[in-house]
Design an enzyme around this catalytic site. Structure first.
Site, mmCIF file in Angstrom:
data_model
loop_
_atom_site.group_PDB
_atom_site.id
_atom_site.type_symbol
_atom_site.label_atom_id
_atom_site.label_comp_id
_atom_site.label_asym_id
_atom_site.label_seq_id
_atom_site.Cartn_x
_atom_site.Cartn_y
_atom_site.Cartn_z
ATOM 1 N N GLY A 61 0.828 -1.200 0.000
ATOM 2 C CA GLY A 61 0.000 0.000 0.000
ATOM 3 C C GLY A 61 0.857 1.243 0.000
ATOM 4 O O GLY A 61 2.049 1.208 0.318
ATOM 5 N N GLY A 66 3.500 7.081 3.986
ATOM 6 C CA GLY A 66 4.631 6.282 3.540
ATOM 7 C C GLY A 66 4.192 5.118 2.676
ATOM 8 O O GLY A 66 3.019 4.979 2.352
ATOM 9 N N VAL A 68 4.190 0.895 2.148
ATOM 10 C CA VAL A 68 4.238 -0.322 2.949
ATOM 11 C C VAL A 68 4.565 -1.498 2.030
ATOM 12 O O VAL A 68 3.983 -1.625 0.946
ATOM 13 C CB VAL A 68 2.885 -0.572 3.665
ATOM 14 C CG1 VAL A 68 2.984 -1.788 4.583
ATOM 15 C CG2 VAL A 68 2.463 0.657 4.469
ATOM 16 N N LYS A 83 6.660 -0.551 6.955
ATOM 17 C CA LYS A 83 6.169 0.763 6.536
ATOM 18 C C LYS A 83 7.342 1.728 6.546
ATOM 19 O O LYS A 83 7.961 1.947 7.590
ATOM 20 C CB LYS A 83 5.065 1.238 7.481
ATOM 21 C CG LYS A 83 4.499 2.606 7.136
ATOM 22 C CD LYS A 83 3.282 2.923 7.990
ATOM 23 C CE LYS A 83 2.689 4.276 7.652
ATOM 24 N NZ LYS A 83 1.450 4.546 8.386
ATOM 25 N N ASP A 176 -7.513 8.912 12.433
ATOM 26 C CA ASP A 176 -7.663 8.602 11.000
ATOM 27 C C ASP A 176 -8.405 7.275 10.840
ATOM 28 O O ASP A 176 -7.959 6.371 10.129
ATOM 29 C CB ASP A 176 -6.304 8.579 10.300
ATOM 30 C CG ASP A 176 -6.438 8.744 8.787
ATOM 31 O OD1 ASP A 176 -7.549 9.082 8.302
ATOM 32 O OD2 ASP A 176 -5.441 8.528 8.071
HETATM 33 P P1 ATP Z 1 -2.962 6.747 4.624
HETATM 34 O O1 ATP Z 1 -2.299 8.032 4.912
HETATM 35 O O2 ATP Z 1 -3.547 6.645 3.246
HETATM 36 O O3 ATP Z 1 -3.974 6.356 5.676
HETATM 37 P P2 ATP Z 1 -0.447 5.506 5.345
HETATM 38 O O4 ATP Z 1 0.598 6.042 4.442
HETATM 39 O O5 ATP Z 1 -0.478 6.108 6.694
HETATM 40 O O6 ATP Z 1 -1.881 5.561 4.684
HETATM 41 P P3 ATP Z 1 -0.914 2.789 6.209
HETATM 42 O O7 ATP Z 1 -2.367 3.074 6.355
HETATM 43 O O8 ATP Z 1 -0.168 2.403 7.431
HETATM 44 O O9 ATP Z 1 -0.152 3.961 5.463
HETATM 45 O O10 ATP Z 1 -0.785 1.630 5.126
HETATM 46 C C1 ATP Z 1 -1.259 1.815 3.792
HETATM 47 C C2 ATP Z 1 -1.879 0.524 3.280
HETATM 48 O O11 ATP Z 1 -0.862 -0.513 3.257
HETATM 49 C C3 ATP Z 1 -3.001 -0.054 4.134
HETATM 50 O O12 ATP Z 1 -4.259 0.520 3.849
HETATM 51 C C4 ATP Z 1 -2.934 -1.528 3.750
HETATM 52 O O13 ATP Z 1 -3.574 -1.771 2.504
HETATM 53 C C5 ATP Z 1 -1.437 -1.774 3.568
HETATM 54 N N1 ATP Z 1 -0.819 -2.258 4.826
HETATM 55 C C6 ATP Z 1 -0.333 -1.493 5.825
HETATM 56 N N2 ATP Z 1 0.151 -2.244 6.844
HETATM 57 C C7 ATP Z 1 -0.050 -3.539 6.469
HETATM 58 C C8 ATP Z 1 0.187 -4.808 7.117
HETATM 59 N N3 ATP Z 1 0.731 -4.875 8.341
HETATM 60 N N4 ATP Z 1 -0.158 -5.946 6.452
HETATM 61 C C9 ATP Z 1 -0.743 -5.870 5.221
HETATM 62 N N5 ATP Z 1 -1.007 -4.721 4.574
HETATM 63 C C10 ATP Z 1 -0.682 -3.555 5.175
HETATM 64 MG MG MG Z 2 -3.583 4.491 6.227
#
Ligand code: ATP
Ligand code: MG
Length: 329
Positions: A61, A66, A68, A83, A176
């Protein structure tokens, strides 16, 4: 509505559904300049000493905080999610690490396995890999029209509310809450993404940052200026949870018509001036409607707490109702 210039406002996202990157980003494992260990690390997981021990498999993702990746620990072949948070972005990586570490003592939070900092200041969080992806991915993959039956929503809500009881008891506000920030593994759903979360000094402390995802903001967060420019972060989490539970029932974002563009005016109108709770199909049970109403209460002082919601009859069915649901399964 003052929204443009607050700290961390880059984290205020409009989108409803995050996109998974189609291309595979190059993954450069740097030696860890510092690595922090958690008291919850197991002997097996302590073996991940540095990012160089991890092999990138593919992206999972990409969000505002960031990227992941699914990774393999080369010495043990154990699978994790990593991540990578860029320090160049306006992120709060140290706070995310420390909050995720504290939150992770709940079984309803994605397990934090360690963190690493690279010489350029970027931080990576190692955590358990959640094989079924986000709650929205899981709903689309496992249910017709991405609509969960009420008993499945009650089960998901029970797990999430138990996790939130732990967060709120530790004065952590998530800020969030949305389907993409809950991850699914086998039959478990867990809370993830502490990228804009905050640990408040006291239960009564108020929040004033304009962060999160616009579609899931409560009215007092969306239009903070009209509500004294601060909000109760605990009550605000509950509003967003109510939207997530209703979204699982409807199979779509509840506050806009199907196909309606989720831009600022449309969201402002729906969240701040729309009827709450929104119309729920007649076939929904009385207890489900009531439960959603307790979450989507416009007045944050009247909104239920996560602890109260855990005792709601939708979550704690009477024994005879449980039997009927068993037969219906
Ligand atoms: P946003 O700002 O869009 O909410 P973010 O950059 O903070 O996202 P995360 O929400 O932590 O990042 O992760 C993004 C995506 O990566 C998640 O919605 C999920 O699809 C995938 N992902 C994150 N952590 C995991 C995990 N531990 N196992 C499987 N998939 C994951
Ligand atoms: Mg997220």
């Amino acid at each position: 509505m003052a929204i443009a210039s607050r700290k961390l406002n880059r984290h205020l996202a409009l989108h409803l559904n995050p996109t998974t990157p189609a291309t595979h980003h190059r993954f450069s494992p740097y030696p860890a300049a510092t690595s922090s260990s958690s008291s919850s690390l197991t002997t097996h997981h302590q073996e991940v000493k540095s990012l160089t021990e991890l092999e990138k498999l593919h992206p999972l993702g990409q969000g505002s905080g960031g990227a992941v990746f699914k990774v393999r620990h080369k010495p043990t072949r154990a699978i994790y999610a990593l991540k990578k948070i860029s320090s160049a972005a306006e992120t709060q990586e140290e706070e995310e690490v420390s909050i995720h570490r504290i939150a992770s003592s709940s079984p309803h939070v994605v397990k934090f396995q360690g963190s690493f900092q690279t010489p350029n200041g970027d931080v990576s969080i190692l955590m358990d890999y959640m094989e079924s992806g986000s709650l929205s991915d899981h709903a689309k993959a496992s249910y017709h029209d991405a609509r969960l039956p009420e008993h499945a929503i009650a089960d998901v809500a029970r797990q999430i509310l138990q996790g939130f009881t732990h967060l709120h008891a530790n004065n952590i506000v998530h800020r969030d809450v949305k389907p993409a920030n809950f991850l699914v593994n086998a039959n478990e759903v867990k809370i993830a993404d502490f990228g804009v979360s905050k640990r408040l000094p006291t239960r009564l402390a108020r929040c004033d940052s304009y962060v999160g995802t616009a579609a899931y903001l409560s009215p007092e967060r969306f239009d903070m200026a009209a509500h004294g420019s601060t909000y109760d972060g605990f009550a605000a989490d509950v509003w967003s949870l109510g939207l997530v539970f209703l979204e699982l029932y409807l199979g779509r974002y509840p506050l806009l018509e199907p196909g309606q563009k989720p831009d600022w005016p449309a969201l402002m109108c729906a969240i701040c001036f729309g009827e709450m709770p929104p119309k729920i199909p007649e076939e929904a049970s009385e207890e489900f409607r009531e439960f959603i109403g307790c979450c989507l209460e416009k007045d944050p002082c009247k909104r239920w707490t996560v602890q109260q919601l855990l005792g709601h009859r939708f979550i704690v069915p009477r024994p005879q109702e449980e039997e009927v649901k068993e037969i219906a399964r």
